[in-house]
Design a protein around this motif. Structure first.
Motif, PDB file in Angstrom:
ATOM      1  N   UNK A  78     -46.833  29.749 -24.392  1.00 10.40           N
ATOM      2  CA  UNK A  78     -45.446  29.884 -23.932  1.00 10.40           C
ATOM      3  C   UNK A  78     -44.791  31.058 -24.639  1.00 10.40           C
ATOM      4  N   UNK A  79     -45.039  31.123 -25.936  1.00 11.18           N
ATOM      5  CA  UNK A  79     -44.422  32.168 -26.758  1.00 11.18           C
ATOM      6  C   UNK A  79     -45.048  33.532 -26.454  1.00 11.18           C
ATOM      7  N   UNK A  80     -46.362  33.543 -26.295  1.00 10.23           N
ATOM      8  CA  UNK A  80     -47.073  34.811 -26.100  1.00 10.23           C
ATOM      9  C   UNK A  80     -47.003  35.290 -24.647  1.00 10.23           C
ATOM     10  N   UNK A  81     -47.400  34.411 -23.726  1.00 13.72           N
ATOM     11  CA  UNK A  81     -47.551  34.871 -22.344  1.00 13.72           C
ATOM     12  C   UNK A  81     -46.246  34.848 -21.555  1.00 13.72           C
ATOM     13  N   UNK A  82     -45.417  33.826 -21.824  1.00 12.84           N
ATOM     14  CA  UNK A  82     -44.204  33.689 -21.027  1.00 12.84           C
ATOM     15  C   UNK A  82     -43.087  34.546 -21.605  1.00 12.84           C
ATOM     16  N   UNK A  83     -42.895  34.441 -22.931  1.00 16.79           N
ATOM     17  CA  UNK A  83     -41.785  35.152 -23.544  1.00 16.79           C
ATOM     18  C   UNK A  83     -42.222  36.479 -24.182  1.00 16.79           C
ATOM     19  N   UNK A  84     -43.528  36.697 -24.284  1.00 14.50           N
ATOM     20  CA  UNK A  84     -44.006  37.975 -24.818  1.00 14.50           C
ATOM     21  C   UNK A  84     -43.737  38.159 -26.292  1.00 14.50           C
ATOM     22  N   UNK A  85     -43.631  37.053 -27.059  1.00 14.77           N
ATOM     23  CA  UNK A  85     -43.259  37.173 -28.462  1.00 14.77           C
ATOM     24  C   UNK A  85     -44.432  36.949 -29.418  1.00 14.77           C
ATOM     25  N   UNK A  86     -45.295  36.010 -29.094  1.00 12.78           N
ATOM     26  CA  UNK A  86     -46.475  35.779 -29.933  1.00 12.78           C
ATOM     27  C   UNK A  86     -46.165  35.303 -31.334  1.00 12.78           C
ATOM     28  N   UNK A  87     -45.065  34.581 -31.472  1.00 14.84           N
ATOM     29  CA  UNK A  87     -44.638  34.165 -32.804  1.00 14.84           C
ATOM     30  C   UNK A  87     -45.504  33.028 -33.350  1.00 14.84           C
ATOM     31  N   UNK A  88     -46.138  32.262 -32.459  1.00 11.65           N
ATOM     32  CA  UNK A  88     -46.862  31.064 -32.891  1.00 11.65           C
ATOM     33  C   UNK A  88     -48.366  31.297 -32.932  1.00 11.65           C
ATOM     34  N   UNK A  89     -49.001  30.536 -33.816  1.00  9.44           N
ATOM     35  CA  UNK A  89     -50.454  30.606 -33.915  1.00  9.44           C
ATOM     36  C   UNK A  89     -50.952  29.304 -34.532  1.00  9.44           C
ATOM     37  N   UNK A  90     -52.267  29.122 -34.472  1.00  3.17           N
ATOM     38  CA  UNK A  90     -52.847  28.019 -35.225  1.00  3.17           C
ATOM     39  C   UNK A  90     -53.101  28.455 -36.654  1.00  3.17           C
ATOM     40  N   UNK A  91     -52.880  27.546 -37.580  1.00  7.84           N
ATOM     41  CA  UNK A  91     -53.310  27.784 -38.950  1.00  7.84           C
ATOM     42  C   UNK A  91     -54.407  26.778 -39.267  1.00  7.84           C
ATOM     43  N   UNK A  92     -55.184  27.105 -40.280  1.00  6.29           N
ATOM     44  CA  UNK A  92     -56.270  26.230 -40.707  1.00  6.29           C
ATOM     45  C   UNK A  92     -57.301  26.080 -39.582  1.00  6.29           C
ATOM     46  N   UNK A  93     -58.226  25.124 -39.719  1.00 12.31           N
ATOM     47  CA  UNK A  93     -59.256  24.994 -38.684  1.00 12.31           C
ATOM     48  C   UNK A  93     -59.729  23.555 -38.592  1.00 12.31           C
TER      49      UNK A  93
ATOM     50  N   UNK B 193     -44.646  32.310 -38.278  1.00  9.70           N
ATOM     51  CA  UNK B 193     -44.581  33.082 -39.513  1.00  9.70           C
ATOM     52  C   UNK B 193     -45.684  32.674 -40.469  1.00  9.70           C
ATOM     53  N   UNK B 194     -45.360  32.633 -41.751  1.00 14.40           N
ATOM     54  CA  UNK B 194     -46.351  32.232 -42.756  1.00 14.40           C
ATOM     55  C   UNK B 194     -46.204  30.745 -43.045  1.00 14.40           C
ATOM     56  N   UNK B 195     -45.986  29.972 -41.992  1.00 13.81           N
ATOM     57  CA  UNK B 195     -45.916  28.532 -42.173  1.00 13.81           C
ATOM     58  C   UNK B 195     -44.512  28.011 -42.286  1.00 13.81           C
ATOM     59  N   UNK B 196     -43.511  28.881 -42.107  1.00 14.33           N
ATOM     60  CA  UNK B 196     -42.134  28.412 -42.160  1.00 14.33           C
ATOM     61  C   UNK B 196     -41.368  29.044 -41.009  1.00 14.33           C
ATOM     62  N   UNK B 197     -40.963  28.195 -40.084  1.00 11.81           N
ATOM     63  CA  UNK B 197     -40.336  28.659 -38.858  1.00 11.81           C
ATOM     64  C   UNK B 197     -39.139  29.568 -39.140  1.00 11.81           C
ATOM     65  N   UNK B 198     -38.344  29.132 -40.111  1.00 10.61           N
ATOM     66  CA  UNK B 198     -37.087  29.821 -40.396  1.00 10.61           C
ATOM     67  C   UNK B 198     -37.304  31.280 -40.798  1.00 10.61           C
ATOM     68  N   UNK B 199     -38.406  31.565 -41.465  1.00  9.95           N
ATOM     69  CA  UNK B 199     -38.651  32.940 -41.899  1.00  9.95           C
ATOM     70  C   UNK B 199     -39.613  33.693 -40.985  1.00  9.95           C
ATOM     71  N   UNK B 200     -39.850  33.121 -39.816  1.00  8.12           N
ATOM     72  CA  UNK B 200     -40.750  33.796 -38.871  1.00  8.12           C
ATOM     73  C   UNK B 200     -39.933  34.692 -37.953  1.00  8.12           C
ATOM     74  N   UNK B 201     -40.606  35.297 -36.981  1.00 15.09           N
ATOM     75  CA  UNK B 201     -39.905  36.146 -36.015  1.00 15.09           C
ATOM     76  C   UNK B 201     -39.274  35.307 -34.910  1.00 15.09           C
ATOM     77  N   UNK B 202     -39.402  33.989 -34.963  1.00 11.39           N
ATOM     78  CA  UNK B 202     -38.881  33.115 -33.909  1.00 11.39           C
ATOM     79  C   UNK B 202     -37.390  33.362 -33.718  1.00 11.39           C
ATOM     80  N   UNK B 203     -36.977  33.574 -32.459  1.00 12.16           N
ATOM     81  CA  UNK B 203     -35.557  33.788 -32.208  1.00 12.16           C
ATOM     82  C   UNK B 203     -34.916  32.600 -31.499  1.00 12.16           C
ATOM     83  N   UNK B 204     -35.631  31.484 -31.460  1.00  9.24           N
ATOM     84  CA  UNK B 204     -34.999  30.241 -31.009  1.00  9.24           C
ATOM     85  C   UNK B 204     -34.858  30.077 -29.503  1.00  9.24           C
ATOM     86  N   UNK B 205     -35.700  30.739 -28.712  1.00 13.19           N
ATOM     87  CA  UNK B 205     -35.529  30.636 -27.252  1.00 13.19           C
ATOM     88  C   UNK B 205     -35.911  29.267 -26.724  1.00 13.19           C
TER      89      UNK B 205
END
Lengths: 906, 161
Positions: A159-174, A183-195
């Motif tokens: 949704x973030x990458x393909x629909x909104x073109x932002x790519x803010x989210x990813x999987x961490x760990x495995x 971001x680095x595990x904290x939404x507030x300090x990520x590039x997320x703009x709250x859409x």
């Protein structure tokens, strides 16, 4: 696409080759389950619930990953597929925390019931979710992520990458401990703009929104109403959830244009103002310098008698009105009718004069139409996008999603902006000219285009007035803008100029998006002339996915002018000066034609200047806040103080209503029926969602009341639709747009008749000028009259940001938007900051010859040395204290983008 | 104590790699190896995101996916001692205890001098000569407490940065 036939469980289905099997099945009522698939996203094949058997394919295949072929035979439901799904679902549940607070639609729960897995004892796989590390990220102002409810379906990431073109989210760990991060595990300090696109597409409640969580249950929502977003000019379709007469949630409406479900942070979360306690609920009359509550009768009688008295004493030219891009078409139509009939003049204008007046002036002259030539989807499909003076990601976030999606598919993007904007991250070329050197830059690009013979001579010969002769006249002017001369003026290297000219001119299709950076200058109209000249010599208009587009700022800027809130035009861009037009309008309005003033009225800034000069004595201000939005604030305030009578009709007290004699409480866009027109000329419905607070009334009803009491008949209407039907008669471009036709999805004008489908691209056959051809209008670069001096050495630019909206009367009522941004700032170049001894975060004083303000320094190399930038949303640091009311002579727009200032440590 | 690597050094290393995302992992390796704290710091991730035109989470996702990258500071010598069944049976549990008792090394902690950190590792594939461990990129097998003393003494006496 080829039509083919497939068979699912014996049912023959005709569809297009290559479409998605799961989607085809669902579209035909075959309800194959699935959690990771969403029709807006590329298939993932993560949840494995959509398994089917396909003849000649081994084993069970995930239907979401299969493209249909002719003759395909599919078994969707038999014992094996259902057993398999039940087992898979049980697996998913074993890793899933089933706690449910009922505030969101959970796609998992219906499946649990469907596969009879409610009882843990019935599940073949035992729960292990308690043993998996649980990550909860509650740091975002708008949402919470809980890994224990996450099924790792990829929907939010996509949704973030393909629909909104932002790519803010990813999987961490495995492996089993994999979880979603921003971001680095904290939404507030990520590039997320709250859409909130991820919230809307999350199937299991792993990502849920914060506002009203736990305050209501989703199945107790009383109504869901589809209406148009009240913020920018994209016109997103929203579904508004209401509980106890309160807006509790807004989602995007999937499957309809312009937004296909996408929203930005303002559209999804900026609704708090509607139910805000500071809403105006009663008329207020200023008595002895204080506002006191009054009845509607008293307020309306006072207004009518004052307007009549001033008209009688000082003549009809002493009255004026500001219309509003925040009101519906119907209301703007009625206010212009009111001004022309009750005031007896054409003194009606609104904020369009402060935003795209110059663009529209140039486009009307060169194309014959002032509106954007393309559709919003074209921003994705055009081969090359030339974005100039337009911070599109922040000002038109949903249009920008199309741009970013286009980029992912290989679109070329050229950004021209004196300051860094987020689109630069996606750009192939960023040209950073010095402020107000646009004409030189564009003439320079035309020069390169001509030198390299990237000119479309056929287009010029056939579709431009005076064809190649006009081209030669342009060439005579652009000849001197050689790359080295252009470099000298703009500061852009010749290599970059060449690359940009080539990219635009030689693209198979190319579109232009032009914004306030171009228009809000004393040479605004010339800027756009030179831009359109470039478009015409390359022939990048007059065909699909080519053209010029000025994305509009407010959700009804386009519509307000379309329906005649203009000092020079009646509805549908019909000039008031033309005798025949007046006769036609007089007949429609059932008044003697002599009653209609043939003289063009005053424009926005002219009205304020006339008030300052004592010529305008009374002003009716509907939904505008000129103290913040007009240039040269001290001048504006002095003008308002000189008025004998000021009426402000708004939903809140504003910086302007402070100077009013009467304040009338109006209804917000959530509280009325009607229509608006968005940036791609799409007529969209507004629908009433909640009741207006207290005694607040819909603007059009107030206007009729004032007219009646003044003794002027502007018509009696039962509802907004009746007004709209009159608009259709007045404005031929809107003639075919009925409420019924736009019930589900908007229609783009021109749409003259009810059997006309609307127009997605303008000028395919001809331009709208009298000759049917476009005009090249050569212009020369003019240096600015205001220049940097020793006393005021820095040039201040101004503009908008994502989280706030214009004078922020609405957006700063939202805790969420304030959580993202609630402080003014000035962006300064590190070189200037160092020279002035200013550090990032320092409080600074900014002074211009007109006024001064205090704000915080943000030291970034996003602006050139000697330039600075401020957002203008913050009344406590009003940028317009610095700007001047000198106007572009052709369009009367003010130079908001160019003021000489001094910045010093406060 | 060791210090965080400087912004200049991060930039210098990134400068060697073209800004396309396929170079991310190579760059991360070099950055971690060069970092005196032997890990991928937020600043490194931030600069990688900008350099490779990725978002923070995309870099973070890669870093946390691979166990050889660490987002926590580690010793200059990071010991990955195998905890899998074969090594355990062959005495790695004793060695964990020995490392704690004699050297104060606990899993996921860094020694006070910043030289050593310890991790309980999954199987290293050297079961034939268990117990096994890795220190940074070097593999050590057939471990005994004596051998541990010898290896650590050796590393301690190496001239450091």
């Amino acid at each position: 696409m080829k039509n083919i036939t497939i068979e699912i469980d014996g049912k023959k289905i005709t569809t297009e080759e290559g479409t998605n099997l799961l989607q085809v099945a669902r579209d035909n009522g075959i309800d194959i389950p699935g959690l990771c698939y969403h029709k807006k996203l590329t298939p993932t094949g993560a949840c494995r619930l959509c398994v089917v058997k396909v003849e000649n394919m081994p084993g069970l295949v995930m239907s979401c990953t299969v493209q249909v072929k002719d003759g395909m035979k599919v078994t969707a439901f038999d014992e094996e597929t259902e057993q398999n799904r039940r087992h898979t679902l049980s697996y998913l549940l074993s890793e899933h925390n089933e706690a449910y607070n009922a505030s969101y639609e959970d796609e998992l729960r219906p499946l649990i019931r469907r596969y009879k897995l409610e009882k843990p004892a019935d599940r073949p796989v035992k729960p292990i979710w308690q043993n998996i590390p649980r990550i909860i990220d509650d740091s975002s102002p708008v949402l919470t992520y809980d890994s224990s409810k996450c099924i790792k379906c990829f929907r939010c990431i996509k949704a973030c990458e393909e629909v909104q073109g932002k790519g803010v989210l990813s999987f961490a760990d495995r492996g089993i401990s994999k979880y979603i991060v921003a971001g680095f595990g904290e939404w507030k300090n990520s590039e997320c703009d709250g859409c909130g696109e991820c919230i809307q597409l999350c199937p299991t409640g792993a990502i849920v929104e914060k506002p009203f969580r736990g305050k209501f249950k989703i199945d107790t929502v009383e109504k869901k109403v589809i209406t148009t977003c009240p913020y920018c000019g994209v016109g997103c379709q929203t579904e508004v959830f209401v509980k106890d007469e309160k807006i509790v949630r807004i989602d995007g409406v999937e499957g309809v244009l312009p937004n296909d479900g996408r929203l930005c942070v303002k559209g999804r979360f900026g609704y708090q103002y509607a139910n805000h306690k500071k809403r105006l609920t009663h008329p207020l009359i200023k008595k002895n310098g204080k506002f006191v509550k009054s009845s509607w009768n008293e307020a309306l009688d006072l207004i009518a008698s004052k307007f009549n008295e001033i008209k009688l004493k000082y003549g009809s030219e002493s009255l004026a009105a500001y219309s509003s891009a925040k009101c519906s078409n119907e209301e703007n139509y009625l206010l212009q009718k009111f001004v022309r009939l009750a005031f007896g003049n054409n003194n009606i204008d609104y904020c369009t004069r402060l935003c795209h007046a110059s663009t529209v002036t140039a486009m009307l002259k060169q194309f014959g139409d002032g509106a954007g030539s393309n559709s919003i989807q074209d921003f994705e499909t055009t081969d090359c996008l030339f974005v100039i003076g337009n911070n599109i990601i922040e000002t038109h976030p949903i249009t920008a999603t199309y741009v970013k999606r286009g980029k992912a598919e290989g679109q070329k993007i050229i950004v021209v902006d004196p300051r860094w904007t987020p689109l630069v991250k996606y750009a192939d070329i960023w040209l950073q000219p010095k402020l107000a050197t646009d004409v030189a830059l564009l003439n320079g690009l035309v020069n390169i285009i001509i030198e390299n013979d990237w000119v479309d001579k056929d287009f010029i010969a056939n579709r431009v007035e005076n064809g190649l002769q006009a081209f030669d006249e342009l060439k005579a002017i652009t000849n001197k803008y050689t790359p080295s001369y252009t470099e000298k003026i703009t500061g852009i290297s010749q290599k970059k100029l060449y690359e940009a000219a080539k990219m635009y001119a030689t693209a198979h299709t190319a579109m232009i998006a032009t914004g306030m950076g171009m228009s809000q200058q004393t040479v605004g109209t010339n800027n756009v002339f030179s831009l359109i000249n470039m478009c015409l010599v390359t022939g990048q208009i007059g065909k699909e996915r080519c053209g010029v587009n000025p994305p509009r700022g407010q959700n009804n800027v386009q519509g307000a002018t379309d329906v005649g809130a203009s000092p020079v035009n009646y509805p549908g861009y019909i000039p008031v000066t033309n005798d025949e037009n007046r006769r036609k309008i007089a007949k429609l309005w059932n008044v003697p034609y002599e009653n209609l003033d043939p003289k063009p009225g005053l424009t926005t800034i002219e009205i304020m200047n006339a008030a300052y000069d004592g010529k305008i004595k009374a002003l009716y201000c509907m939904g505008e806040n000129p103290v913040i939005t007009d240039p040269n604030q001290n001048h504006t305030i002095a003008a308002l103080e000189k008025l004998y009578f000021l009426v402000v009709q708004d939903i809140f007290e504003t910086e302007t209503s402070f100077y009013a004699d009467v304040i009338l409480p109006a209804a917000s866009l959530f509280e009325k029926d009607g229509s608006v027109v968005n940036s791609d000329r799409r007529v969209l419905r507004l629908r009433k969602v909640i009741d207006a607070p207290g005694e607040a009334k819909t603007d059009w009803k107030i206007i009729i009341e004032v007219a009646n009491r003044m003794g002027t008949d502007i018509g009696n209407y039962e509802n907004a639709e009746e007004i709209w039907n009159e608009v259709r008669e007045a404005a031929p471009i809107l003639g075919g747009v009925t409420y019924q036709r736009i019930e589900h999805e908007g229609i783009q004008w021109p749409c003259p008749t009810e059997d006309h489908p609307g127009t997605s691209t303008l000028f395919l056959e001809k331009f709208n000028t009298p000759s049917g051809k476009a005009k090249i209008i050569p212009v020369d670069y003019q240096p600015q009259s205001e220049i940097a001096t020793e006393e005021f050495p820095i040039i201040m630019n101004s503009g908008r940001m994502l989280y706030h909206y214009h004078s922020s009367t609405l957006s700063r009522k939202s805790d969420i938007l304030n959580a993202y941004a609630d402080k003014s700032y000035v962006i300064m170049n590190p070189n200037d900051a160092e020279r002035l001894g200013i550090k990032d975060g320092d409080e600074v004083l900014v002074c211009s010859p007109r006024g001064n303000l205090k704000t915080r320094a943000m030291v970034r190399d996003e602006v050139l040395t000697g330039e600075a930038f401020m957002p203008w949303h913050f009344h406590e640091s009003p940028v317009n204290a610095l700007t001047r009311s000198e106007m572009d002579p052709q369009s009367k727009i003010a130079p908001f983008k160019y003021s000489a200032v001094r910045i010093e440590k406060a | 104590m060791q210090r965080e690597m400087t912004s200049e050094l991060i930039k210098e290393i990134l400068g060697k790699y073209p800004g396309t995302k396929d170079n991310l992992i190579k760059a991360l390796h070099e950055l971690q190896e060069t970092n005196p704290l032997n890990y991928i710091s937020p600043e490194i991730m931030e600069k990688c995101a900008a350099h490779f035109r990725l978002t923070k989470a995309q870099v973070y996702g890669v870093v946390t996916y691979y166990s050889m990258f660490s987002i926590k500071p580690r010793g200059k010598y990071h010991i990955s001692l195998c905890k899998s069944p074969v090594c355990s049976m062959m005495g790695s549990e004793n060695i964990f205890r020995y490392l704690e008792d004699k050297y104060g090394l606990l899993p996921d902690h860094v020694s006070d001098d910043g030289l050593f950190s310890l991790e309980k590792s999954e199987c290293l594939g050297r079961c034939g000569k268990a117990p096994s461990m890795m220190i940074n990129k070097d593999v050590y097998t057939g471990l005994t407490t004596d051998k541990i003393d010898e290896i650590l003494l050796n590393l301690k006496s190496k001239p450091g940065k």
